[in-house]
Design a protein around this motif. Structure first.
Motif, short mmCIF file in Angstrom:
data_model
loop_
_atom_site.label_atom_id
_atom_site.label_comp_id
_atom_site.label_asym_id
_atom_site.label_seq_id
_atom_site.Cartn_x
_atom_site.Cartn_y
_atom_site.Cartn_z
N GLY A 1 0.78 -1.23 0.00
CA GLY A 1 0.00 0.00 0.00
C GLY A 1 0.81 1.27 0.00
N GLU A 2 2.12 1.18 -0.23
CA GLU A 2 2.97 2.37 -0.10
C GLU A 2 2.63 3.44 -1.13
OE1 GLU A 2 7.65 2.56 0.02
OE2 GLU A 2 6.82 1.57 1.79
N ASP A 3 2.52 3.07 -2.38
CA ASP A 3 2.09 3.98 -3.45
C ASP A 3 0.87 3.36 -4.10
OD1 ASP A 3 4.05 6.07 -3.27
OD2 ASP A 3 5.49 4.70 -4.15
N ALA A 4 -0.28 3.54 -3.48
CA ALA A 4 -1.48 2.83 -3.91
C ALA A 4 -2.72 3.62 -3.52
CB ALA A 4 -1.53 1.44 -3.26
N GLU A 5 -3.83 3.24 -4.12
CA GLU A 5 -5.13 3.72 -3.64
C GLU A 5 -5.67 2.65 -2.71
OE1 GLU A 5 -8.71 6.45 -4.99
OE2 GLU A 5 -7.72 5.32 -6.59
N VAL A 6 -6.15 3.10 -1.55
CA VAL A 6 -6.60 2.15 -0.53
C VAL A 6 -8.04 2.47 -0.15
CG1 VAL A 6 -6.13 1.15 1.73
CG2 VAL A 6 -4.23 2.04 0.36
N PHE A 7 -8.87 1.43 -0.11
CA PHE A 7 -10.26 1.54 0.31
C PHE A 7 -10.48 0.64 1.52
CE2 PHE A 7 -10.13 1.77 -4.36
CZ PHE A 7 -10.75 2.97 -4.62
N GLU A 8 -11.56 0.88 2.22
CA GLU A 8 -12.02 -0.02 3.27
C GLU A 8 -13.53 -0.09 3.21
OE1 GLU A 8 -14.11 -1.08 6.75
OE2 GLU A 8 -13.93 1.00 6.08
N ARG A 9 -14.07 -1.29 3.31
CA ARG A 9 -15.53 -1.47 3.34
C ARG A 9 -15.87 -2.63 4.26
NH1 ARG A 9 -18.40 -2.72 -2.18
NH2 ARG A 9 -18.23 -0.47 -2.51
N ASP A 10 -16.60 -2.34 5.32
CA ASP A 10 -17.08 -3.38 6.23
C ASP A 10 -15.96 -4.29 6.71
OD1 ASP A 10 -19.64 -2.37 5.93
OD2 ASP A 10 -20.10 -3.69 4.25
N GLY A 11 -14.81 -3.72 7.04
CA GLY A 11 -13.71 -4.50 7.57
C GLY A 11 -12.80 -5.13 6.52
N THR A 12 -13.11 -4.94 5.25
CA THR A 12 -12.25 -5.45 4.18
C THR A 12 -11.44 -4.31 3.59
OG1 THR A 12 -13.74 -7.29 3.63
CG2 THR A 12 -12.20 -6.58 1.92
N VAL A 13 -10.14 -4.50 3.47
CA VAL A 13 -9.22 -3.48 2.95
C VAL A 13 -8.85 -3.83 1.52
CG1 VAL A 13 -6.98 -2.36 3.25
CG2 VAL A 13 -8.32 -3.04 5.26
N VAL A 14 -8.94 -2.85 0.63
CA VAL A 14 -8.62 -3.04 -0.78
C VAL A 14 -7.42 -2.15 -1.11
CG1 VAL A 14 -9.46 -2.84 -3.16
CG2 VAL A 14 -11.04 -3.50 -1.32
N ILE A 15 -6.35 -2.75 -1.62
CA ILE A 15 -5.13 -2.03 -1.97
C ILE A 15 -4.87 -2.19 -3.46
CG2 ILE A 15 -2.65 -1.84 -1.54
CD1 ILE A 15 -3.13 -3.24 1.16
N VAL A 16 -4.79 -1.06 -4.18
CA VAL A 16 -4.57 -1.09 -5.63
C VAL A 16 -3.38 -0.19 -5.95
CG1 VAL A 16 -5.68 -1.00 -7.88
CG2 VAL A 16 -7.09 -1.28 -5.83
N PRO A 17 -2.17 -0.74 -6.13
CA PRO A 17 -0.98 0.08 -6.38
C PRO A 17 -1.04 0.80 -7.73
CG PRO A 17 -0.39 -2.12 -5.60
CD PRO A 17 -1.85 -2.15 -5.96
N TRP A 18 -0.40 1.96 -7.75
CA TRP A 18 -0.34 2.73 -9.01
C TRP A 18 0.64 2.10 -9.98
CZ3 TRP A 18 -4.14 5.98 -9.73
CH2 TRP A 18 -4.77 6.54 -8.62
N ALA A 19 1.66 1.43 -9.51
CA ALA A 19 2.62 0.78 -10.38
C ALA A 19 3.35 -0.30 -9.60
CB ALA A 19 3.62 1.80 -10.93
#
Length: 562
Positions: A528-546
């Motif tokens: 998650g260092e260079d990423a977009e991070v979401f959270e929903r109902d206790g679930t974490v979503v990490i989507v790096p830019w590169a």
């Protein structure tokens, strides 16, 4: 040189001079065509391309006639260069009716009902997705192996840059935890796996990247649809969705000159439009790409110096304009009721607020110097200038200055989505805004004895610019903000896959004290260092830019067990 304070810098161009006829650019494939799920992982067989793609190295067909407005460098229709646009006193509505639809019918609107806008709620508090700040000057870049940035990663022998089948469960993890590895995680071609946006719908995680748009089921990681670039390669996307719809930018090897509306629930392409764009010059390592932002049912594109507004639902052109001679646009931001644009001019620049649907000027703020470098937020308007150190200016809804301040801490305003292949476009920073508080991150410093660095969150009262606190009690690693609410900031401590597990933490709004909320498995350290991070109902979503330090294109972790 025209004084930007004595002329109207933006205005509609001649409604009778539309963009070149869309009929000249027939869309490849079929309307709404999507790329089927791959039957096996790995790369596409050599020589095979996706439907509608241009072979590698072949540019997108050039327009048959120049863009309305004359040779490059000349103003758009509406008056001689340097003269103010017609329309009467500044701040009055522009004359004439809105621009008519371009020749050629746009793609029909999607028959599918769009899902509601996501608020990303959950056990850690409610709050909207943080606004994504557009580009800044002085951007940093990543280097591409062999300098092959002009070669779009499509054509013979190419493939989706993430796993074809979909996400794989993480070993020993709770149900609902999965990951999608990069196809080439150790490649030095970071731009090849560059992401332009990530979207969270009610059922899927969507990643917008160079070769197309991919959607994975939120709960299982199964790939549910994939839509390749309509032609050439993707080069941009709106940071957010509106009513389940977003916009992507695409083009050939020499220009990023087309937009397309897309239904993020189905992957269906809803409409296409051409935009003016400068072609990449011989020897240049990058192409110019537009900044994109959504304001309700309006998408705003800022290709180079100009502004273009389209209706999100069907792609109809609404208004357009360009700044006067001697000025350049440096930032774009949009909220539900305002489009904010910053102009850098010598000796003094300005910031304008526009009505999204009509382009009418709502307010104008004169800068004390050449002008801001970027728009951090449109609601409320928050501007940043780096001409004489880092200075932040906060405006109210009428464009009046609320505060102006310079932090004593050095703030990290480097884009997480930087790339040498592109000039301009949306850039994404470590910051968020909630109520009267601006949350930023300090420049990171090396952790002694470790191969990582750490930073701190800092908060400012935007009503007077007073610093509130510097975060305390956190781990020795970098932070990535997820969202802010009345309780404070929800953030991801990115950890280190060698010896420090990532954590979801809450940083208290009043004190800056850090409290752990959940811990992620060690294997997700650095993701998650260079990423977009979401959270929903206790679930974490990490989507790096590169794929710089990250191994996965998407990581989804169910933390409800921790």
């Amino acid at each position: 040189m025209t004084d930007p304070h004595q002329s109207q810098p933006y205005g509609p161009e001649d409604a009778g001079a539309p963009y070149p006829d869309r009929a000249q650019y027939p869309p490849p494939g079929y309307p709404g065509q999507t790329y089927p799920a791959q039957p096996h992982p790995g790369q596409t067989p050599p020589g095979q391309t996706y439907p509608g793609q241009v072979p590698q190295g072949q540019p997108y067909p050039a327009p048959q006639q120049p863009y309305p407005g004359g040779p490059q460098g000349q103003p758009y229709p509406g008056g001689a260069q340097g003269q103010p646009y017609p329309g009467g006193p500044q701040g009055q509505p522009y004359p004439g009716p809105p621009q008519q639809p371009y020749p050629g019918a746009p793609y029909p609107a999607s028959p599918y009902p769009a899902p509601p806008v996501q608020g990303f709620g959950g056990p850690y508090g409610q709050g909207p997705r943080p606004p994504a700040p557009p580009r800044r000057t002085g951007r940093t870049v990543l280097f591409v192996a062999l300098g092959l940035v002009g070669l779009l990663i499509l054509g013979g022998g190419t493939a989706w840059f993430v796993a074809s089948r979909g996400g794989a469960p993480a070993g020993g993890a709770a149900a609902g935890t999965w990951k999608v590895p990069f196809a080439q995680p150790d490649s030095s071609d970071f731009d090849g796996e560059l992401m332009f946006a990530s979207w969270l719908t009610d059922t899927a995680v969507v990643r917008v990247q160079r070769d197309g748009v991919l959607a994975y089921a939120f709960g299982t990681g199964k790939r549910v649809w994939g839509t390749p670039a309509p032609s050439g390669s993707l080069c941009g996307a709106t940071p957010t969705l509106q009513d389940g719809k977003g916009v992507i930018a695409y083009g050939g090897g020499d220009a990023c000159d087309h937009l397309a509306g897309i239904d993020a629930r189905t992957g269906k392409v809803l409409w296409k439009a051409q935009v003016a764009a400068e072609k990449r010059l011989g020897g240049s390592r990058s192409i110019e790409v537009p900044e994109l932002a959504l304001a309700g049912d309006v998408v705003i594109a800022q290709p180079g110096a100009g502004l273009r507004a389209y209706r999100l639902s069907d792609g109809k052109g609404l208004w357009r304009g360009t700044p006067p001679s001697g000025c350049r646009s440096t930032g774009l931001g949009a909220g539900a009721k305002v489009v904010v644009v910053t102009l850098n001019c010598f000796p003094r620049g300005a910031t304008y607020g526009f009505e999204p649907a009509t382009g009418k000027i709502k307010w104008k703020f004169d800068a004390p110097d050449e002008g801001p470098d970027m728009v951090l937020s449109a609601d409320p308007p928050v501007l940043m200038s780096g001409a004489k150190g880092q200075r932040f200016t906060v405006l109210d809804e009428a464009g009046k200055q609320v505060s102006d301040f310079s932090p004593t801490e050095e703030i990290d305003l480097l884009s997480m989505s930087r790339a040498i292949a592109f000039e301009g476009g949306n850039e994404h920073l470590r910051m968020t805004v909630h109520g009267d508080t601006l949350y930023l991150a300090t420049f990171s410093k090396n952790v002694p004895g470790k191969l990582r660095s750490r930073d701190y969150a800092v908060a400012f009262d935007m009503r007077g610019g007073k610093p509130l606190w510097k975060s305390s009690g956190g781990s020795d690693c970098k932070l990535n903000f997820i969202r802010a609410d009345d309780k404070g900031v929800l953030a991801l401590e990115t950890g280190d896959h060698r010896d420090l597990a990532p954590r979801v933490v809450r940083i208290d709004a009043a004190t800056g004290k850090t409290q752990a909320v959940a811990e992620l498995p060690l294997e997700f350290g650095h993701e998650g260092e260079d990423a977009e991070v979401f959270e929903r109902d206790g679930t974490v979503v990490i989507v790096p830019w590169a794929a710089v330090v990250a191994k996965n294109a998407i990581s989804v972790v169910n933390t409800s067990h921790s």
